[in-house]
Design a protein around this motif. Structure first.
Motif, PDB file in Angstrom:
ATOM      1  N   LYS A 229       0.823  -1.211   0.000  1.00 17.40           N
ATOM      2  CA  LYS A 229       0.000   0.000   0.000  1.00 17.40           C
ATOM      3  C   LYS A 229       0.860   1.266   0.000  1.00 17.40           C
ATOM      4  CE  LYS A 229      -4.008  -2.127   2.247  1.00 17.40           C
ATOM      5  NZ  LYS A 229      -4.971  -2.054   3.375  1.00 17.40           N
ATOM      6  N   SER A 230       2.008   1.201  -0.642  1.00 16.96           N
ATOM      7  CA  SER A 230       2.951   2.316  -0.613  1.00 16.96           C
ATOM      8  C   SER A 230       2.737   3.293  -1.760  1.00 16.96           C
ATOM      9  CB  SER A 230       4.379   1.772  -0.686  1.00 16.96           C
ATOM     10  OG  SER A 230       4.578   1.111  -1.925  1.00 16.96           O
ATOM     11  N   GLY A 231       3.382   4.458  -1.636  1.00 14.70           N
ATOM     12  CA  GLY A 231       3.359   5.433  -2.716  1.00 14.70           C
ATOM     13  C   GLY A 231       4.009   4.909  -3.980  1.00 14.70           C
ATOM     14  N   ALA A 232       5.022   4.042  -3.794  1.00 14.18           N
ATOM     15  CA  ALA A 232       5.696   3.461  -4.964  1.00 14.18           C
ATOM     16  C   ALA A 232       4.730   2.618  -5.791  1.00 14.18           C
ATOM     17  CB  ALA A 232       6.882   2.610  -4.514  1.00 14.18           C
ATOM     18  N   MET A 233       3.820   1.921  -5.112  1.00 13.67           N
ATOM     19  CA  MET A 233       2.830   1.117  -5.832  1.00 13.67           C
ATOM     20  C   MET A 233       1.831   2.014  -6.560  1.00 13.67           C
ATOM     21  SD  MET A 233       3.601  -2.071  -5.516  1.00 13.67           S
ATOM     22  CE  MET A 233       2.137  -3.104  -5.721  1.00 13.67           C
ATOM     23  N   ILE A 234       1.507   3.151  -5.952  1.00 14.41           N
ATOM     24  CA  ILE A 234       0.630   4.123  -6.623  1.00 14.41           C
ATOM     25  C   ILE A 234       1.319   4.646  -7.882  1.00 14.41           C
ATOM     26  CG2 ILE A 234      -0.445   6.409  -6.430  1.00 14.41           C
ATOM     27  CD1 ILE A 234      -0.855   5.845  -3.446  1.00 14.41           C
ATOM     28  N   THR A 235       2.627   4.908  -7.771  1.00 13.15           N
ATOM     29  CA  THR A 235       3.389   5.368  -8.940  1.00 13.15           C
ATOM     30  C   THR A 235       3.392   4.312 -10.036  1.00 13.15           C
ATOM     31  OG1 THR A 235       4.826   6.651  -7.466  1.00 13.15           O
ATOM     32  CG2 THR A 235       5.593   6.310  -9.725  1.00 13.15           C
ATOM     33  N   ALA A 236       3.574   3.041  -9.635  1.00 16.21           N
ATOM     34  CA  ALA A 236       3.559   1.947 -10.613  1.00 16.21           C
ATOM     35  C   ALA A 236       2.207   1.852 -11.309  1.00 16.21           C
ATOM     36  CB  ALA A 236       3.890   0.625  -9.926  1.00 16.21           C
ATOM     37  N   ASN A 237       1.125   1.976 -10.542  1.00 14.83           N
ATOM     38  CA  ASN A 237      -0.218   1.929 -11.135  1.00 14.83           C
ATOM     39  C   ASN A 237      -0.444   3.110 -12.081  1.00 14.83           C
ATOM     40  OD1 ASN A 237      -0.987  -0.429  -9.799  1.00 14.83           O
ATOM     41  ND2 ASN A 237      -1.760   0.674  -8.012  1.00 14.83           N
ATOM     42  N   SER A 238       0.055   4.280 -11.697  1.00 14.04           N
ATOM     43  CA  SER A 238      -0.054   5.452 -12.582  1.00 14.04           C
ATOM     44  C   SER A 238       0.677   5.206 -13.890  1.00 14.04           C
ATOM     45  CB  SER A 238       0.530   6.700 -11.897  1.00 14.04           C
ATOM     46  OG  SER A 238      -0.254   7.103 -10.809  1.00 14.04           O
ATOM     47  N   ALA A 239       1.864   4.606 -13.787  1.00 13.58           N
ATOM     48  CA  ALA A 239       2.651   4.315 -14.991  1.00 13.58           C
ATOM     49  C   ALA A 239       1.882   3.387 -15.932  1.00 13.58           C
ATOM     50  CB  ALA A 239       3.990   3.695 -14.604  1.00 13.58           C
ATOM     51  N   VAL A 240       1.245   2.359 -15.360  1.00 12.89           N
ATOM     52  CA  VAL A 240       0.459   1.423 -16.172  1.00 12.89           C
ATOM     53  C   VAL A 240      -0.685   2.159 -16.862  1.00 12.89           C
ATOM     54  CG1 VAL A 240      -1.072  -0.575 -16.095  1.00 12.89           C
ATOM     55  CG2 VAL A 240       1.064  -0.601 -14.796  1.00 12.89           C
ATOM     56  N   GLU A 241      -1.410   2.996 -16.097  1.00 22.03           N
ATOM     57  CA  GLU A 241      -2.539   3.747 -16.659  1.00 22.03           C
ATOM     58  C   GLU A 241      -2.077   4.715 -17.752  1.00 22.03           C
ATOM     59  OE1 GLU A 241      -4.252   5.609 -13.267  1.00 22.03           O
ATOM     60  OE2 GLU A 241      -5.195   3.781 -12.515  1.00 22.03           O
ATOM     61  N   GLN A 242      -0.861   5.191 -17.638  1.00 22.23           N
ATOM     62  CA  GLN A 242      -0.321   6.143 -18.609  1.00 22.23           C
ATOM     63  C   GLN A 242       0.335   5.457 -19.803  1.00 22.23           C
ATOM     64  OE1 GLN A 242       2.281   8.157 -15.916  1.00 22.23           O
ATOM     65  NE2 GLN A 242       0.658   9.404 -15.004  1.00 22.23           N
ATOM     66  N   GLY A 243       0.339   4.121 -19.796  1.00 24.58           N
ATOM     67  CA  GLY A 243       0.917   3.378 -20.909  1.00 24.58           C
ATOM     68  C   GLY A 243       2.428   3.325 -20.894  1.00 24.58           C
ATOM     69  N   ARG A 244       3.022   3.458 -19.705  1.00 21.68           N
ATOM     70  CA  ARG A 244       4.475   3.432 -19.575  1.00 21.68           C
ATOM     71  C   ARG A 244       4.936   2.064 -19.057  1.00 21.68           C
ATOM     72  NH1 ARG A 244       4.942   9.164 -19.423  1.00 21.68           N
ATOM     73  NH2 ARG A 244       3.450   9.688 -21.059  1.00 21.68           N
ATOM     74  N   ASP A 245       6.179   1.726 -19.331  1.00 24.82           N
ATOM     75  CA  ASP A 245       6.741   0.461 -18.874  1.00 24.82           C
ATOM     76  C   ASP A 245       6.987   0.478 -17.368  1.00 24.82           C
ATOM     77  OD1 ASP A 245       6.936  -0.971 -21.310  1.00 24.82           O
ATOM     78  OD2 ASP A 245       8.660   0.243 -21.889  1.00 24.82           O
ATOM     79  N   VAL A 246       6.789  -0.683 -16.731  1.00 26.41           N
ATOM     80  CA  VAL A 246       7.076  -0.843 -15.309  1.00 26.41           C
ATOM     81  C   VAL A 246       8.045  -2.001 -15.124  1.00 26.41           C
ATOM     82  CG1 VAL A 246       6.132  -1.366 -13.023  1.00 26.41           C
ATOM     83  CG2 VAL A 246       4.831   0.073 -14.604  1.00 26.41           C
ATOM     84  N   PHE A 247       9.113  -1.751 -14.380  1.00 27.74           N
ATOM     85  CA  PHE A 247      10.105  -2.761 -14.048  1.00 27.74           C
ATOM     86  C   PHE A 247      10.143  -2.931 -12.538  1.00 27.74           C
ATOM     87  CE2 PHE A 247      11.561  -0.597 -17.924  1.00 27.74           C
ATOM     88  CZ  PHE A 247      11.655  -1.678 -18.795  1.00 27.74           C
ATOM     89  N   ALA A 248      10.416  -4.135 -12.080  1.00 28.24           N
ATOM     90  CA  ALA A 248      10.440  -4.392 -10.647  1.00 28.24           C
ATOM     91  C   ALA A 248      11.614  -5.280 -10.275  1.00 28.24           C
ATOM     92  CB  ALA A 248       9.122  -5.037 -10.203  1.00 28.24           C
ATOM     93  N   VAL A 249      12.234  -4.960  -9.146  1.00 26.48           N
ATOM     94  CA  VAL A 249      13.343  -5.753  -8.614  1.00 26.48           C
ATOM     95  C   VAL A 249      12.765  -6.707  -7.577  1.00 26.48           C
ATOM     96  CG1 VAL A 249      15.566  -5.679  -7.433  1.00 26.48           C
ATOM     97  CG2 VAL A 249      14.893  -3.806  -8.970  1.00 26.48           C
ATOM     98  N   PRO A 250      12.872  -8.024  -7.783  1.00 25.22           N
ATOM     99  CA  PRO A 250      12.241  -8.980  -6.863  1.00 25.22           C
ATOM    100  C   PRO A 250      12.815  -8.894  -5.457  1.00 25.22           C
ATOM    101  CG  PRO A 250      13.755 -10.098  -8.351  1.00 25.22           C
ATOM    102  CD  PRO A 250      13.634  -8.693  -8.845  1.00 25.22           C
ATOM    103  N   ASN A 251      11.959  -9.195  -4.477  1.00 25.26           N
ATOM    104  CA  ASN A 251      12.360  -9.144  -3.077  1.00 25.26           C
ATOM    105  C   ASN A 251      12.137 -10.492  -2.418  1.00 25.26           C
ATOM    106  OD1 ASN A 251      13.642  -7.267  -1.514  1.00 25.26           O
ATOM    107  ND2 ASN A 251      11.784  -6.404  -0.629  1.00 25.26           N
ATOM    108  N   SER A 252      12.755 -10.695  -1.277  1.00 23.21           N
ATOM    109  CA  SER A 252      12.591 -11.946  -0.541  1.00 23.21           C
ATOM    110  C   SER A 252      11.136 -12.128  -0.130  1.00 23.21           C
ATOM    111  CB  SER A 252      13.475 -11.923   0.712  1.00 23.21           C
ATOM    112  OG  SER A 252      13.122 -12.966   1.589  1.00 23.21           O
ATOM    113  N   PRO A 253      10.579 -13.336  -0.280  1.00 25.37           N
ATOM    114  CA  PRO A 253       9.177 -13.586   0.099  1.00 25.37           C
ATOM    115  C   PRO A 253       8.880 -13.255   1.565  1.00 25.37           C
ATOM    116  CG  PRO A 253      10.027 -15.401  -1.199  1.00 25.37           C
ATOM    117  CD  PRO A 253      11.195 -14.523  -0.898  1.00 25.37           C
TER     118      PRO A 253
END
Length: 372
Positions: A229-253
C-alpha cells in the motif's frame, strides 16, 4: 520576459489557483472559453448557476506568488511553453503549470523513474544506487520523489549525470528535513519540480498526485522495495494507466516489501540491474523515435466546445443533481440515464463542481461532494 508573457503566466496561475480548479477542470474551462482570461471572467457565474459561489484567485495573490518564486530563484512554466515536459503532456491530467528550480533542460531529456520504500534495507539502498548509476551513465535522467530511503539513494547516485525530484509541497519546502543538503545540490546540479504553491506544506493528499508526475515525466518506472500500500505502488499503477513500462526488482518472500513481487506477477518486467532496464527498453520502438511532439494545449485551443443554450441547461440542471449520490458514476452513465446530450451534461457538471456540489474522482467519475 516581456509584459505580455507575464500576463499569460498570471492568467494561468490565477485560474489553476482558483477554488475547485484542478488540472482536468482547468482544461475543460479552456476548451469551452478559449483562454484562462475568459474562463476567469465566467467562474463566478458558473458556480452561481449551480447554487454556489466561486471567487477566482485575485491578481494580487498571483502576483505575490510570482514574486516569491522569482526571489527564491524558481521559474513558473506553463504547459504551452516549449520547455515544459512534452512527455508529461501525454497524460490525461497533466499540470497546467509547474514551478521548477534547477536545470530545466532535464524536463525534455529521456528519463526513467526509480522509486521505492522510505524504510529501505541496506540491500535496497545499494540496489537503488546501482540502478541509478548504471541508467544515468547511459544518458537517462533519473526521476524520483525526494523521499528518504530508495528515492534519496537514487537521486544521490545520479547527481553528476542528471536527476529530477518531484515534490508534494512548495518548491521551497524541504521534506524530509534531513534531505536539506540533497535539496541544495538538486537546486543547482539537478532539478526540483512541483505543481504546488510556493510555501505550501506537503499534505498527505498531495503525494498520490505527485506520483502521477513522477511516472508521467518518465518513459519507464523501476520499483525497488515497496510495501503493498505504498506510494511506490501508486506510482507503478499510474505508470500502467499512462501506458508506460514498469520494471520491478524482486524481493525476498519474507520481506514486508513484497509490492515488487506482486507487480512481477501482474506482468511487470523482472530486472536485476540497470542494464536489464536499458536492454528491455531497447526493444521498445516507441521510445527509439522522437515521441516529444504532442501539444495538448494547442489541441484544446483549436477545438473549443460551444456553450449549450439556456433551454438545454435549465432542463439538465433540474434533474441532474438529485440523481447523484456518493456512489461514483461516469459521465456517460449520467448522460444515458438522463437521456441528455453528453456535452450539456458535462457543462452542468462543471457548474456543480465549481459550486462545490460534486467532486470528480481521479478516473473522471462523479460523486456528491462530501463537504456539502
Amino acid at each position: 520576459m516581456d509584459n505580455t508573457f507575464d500576463k499569460e503566466i498570471l492568467d494561468w496561475l490565477r485560474l489553476i489557483r482558483s477554488p475547485r480548479v484542478g488540472p482536468r477542470m482547468f482544461f475543460n474551462l479552456l476548451s469551452i472559453f478559449g483562454s484562462p482570461k475568459n474562463a476567469l471572467s465566467e467562474l463566478s457565474n458558473l458556480a452561481k448557476a449551480a447554487g454556489g459561489s466561486n471567487k477566482p484567485c485575485s491578481i494580487s495573490e498571483a502576483e505575490k506568488e510570482i514574486i516569491e518564486c522569482q526571489n527564491f530563484g524558481a521559474q513558473i512554466l506553463i504547459s504551452s511553453m516549449p520547455n515544459y515536459s512534452k512527455l508529461l503532456k501525454e497524460i490525461p491530467d497533466f499540470p497546467p503549470l509547474l514551478i521548477v528550480k534547477g536545470n530545466i533542460d532535464f524536463l525534455n531529456k529521456r528519463s526513467i523513474a526509480i522509486v521505492g520504500s522510505r524504510n529501505a534495507s541496506i540491500s535496497g539502498t545499494v540496489n537503488a544506487q546501482k540502478f541509478s548509476d548504471e541508467i544515468s551513465r547511459a544518458g537517462y535522467v533519473i526521476v524520483s520523489g525526494m523521499a528518504r530511503g530508495i528515492d534519496t539513494a537514487a537521486h544521490k547516485a545520479a547527481l553528476e549525470n542528471g536527476t529530477i525530484g518531484i515534490i508534494a509541497g512548495g518548491i521551497d519546502n524541504i521534506y524530509p528535513k534531513e534531505n536539506r543538503a540533497l535539496y541544495e545540490k538538486m537546486y543547482t546540479k539537478g532539478l526540483i519540480v512541483t505543481e504546488y504553491k510556493i510555501g505550501s506544506a506537503p499534505l498527505p493528499n498531495n503525494f498520490p498526485r505527485r506520483n502521477r508526475i513522477i511516472s508521467g515525466i518518465s518513459i519507464a518506472t523501476v520499483i525497488i522495495e515497496a510495501s503493498l500500500k505504498s506510494g511506490a505502488m501508486i506510482t507503478a499503477n499510474s505508470a500502467v494507466e499512462q501506458g508506460r513500462d514498469v520494471f520491478a526488482v524482486p524481493n525476498s518472500p519474507g520481506s514486508l516489501n513484497t509490492g515488487a513481487n506482486l507487480l512481477i506477477k501482474k506482468g511487470a518486467s523482472l530486472v536485476e540491474s540497470g542494464y536489464d532496464v536499458l536492454s528491455e527498453l531497447s526493444y521498445n520502438t516507441r521510445f527509439q523515435k522522437d515521441l516529444f511532439s504532442s501539444d495538448v494545449f494547442n489541441e484544446f485551443k483549436m477545438s473549443n466546445t460551444s456553450i449549450p443554450s439556456d433551454y438545454e441547461l435549465i432542463s439538465v440542471r433540474k434533474k441532474l443533481l438529485p440523481k447523484l449520490s456518493y456512489s461514483p458514476v461516469s459521465v456517460g452513465q449520467i448522460s444515458s440515464v438522463l437521456g441528455e446530450d453528453i456535452v450539456v451534461v458535462n457543462y452542468v457538471l462543471l457548474e456543480l463542481e465549481l459550486a462545490g456540489k460534486i467532486e470528480r474522482l481521479y478516473n473522471g467519475n462523479v460523486v456528491l461532494s462530501s463537504k456539502e
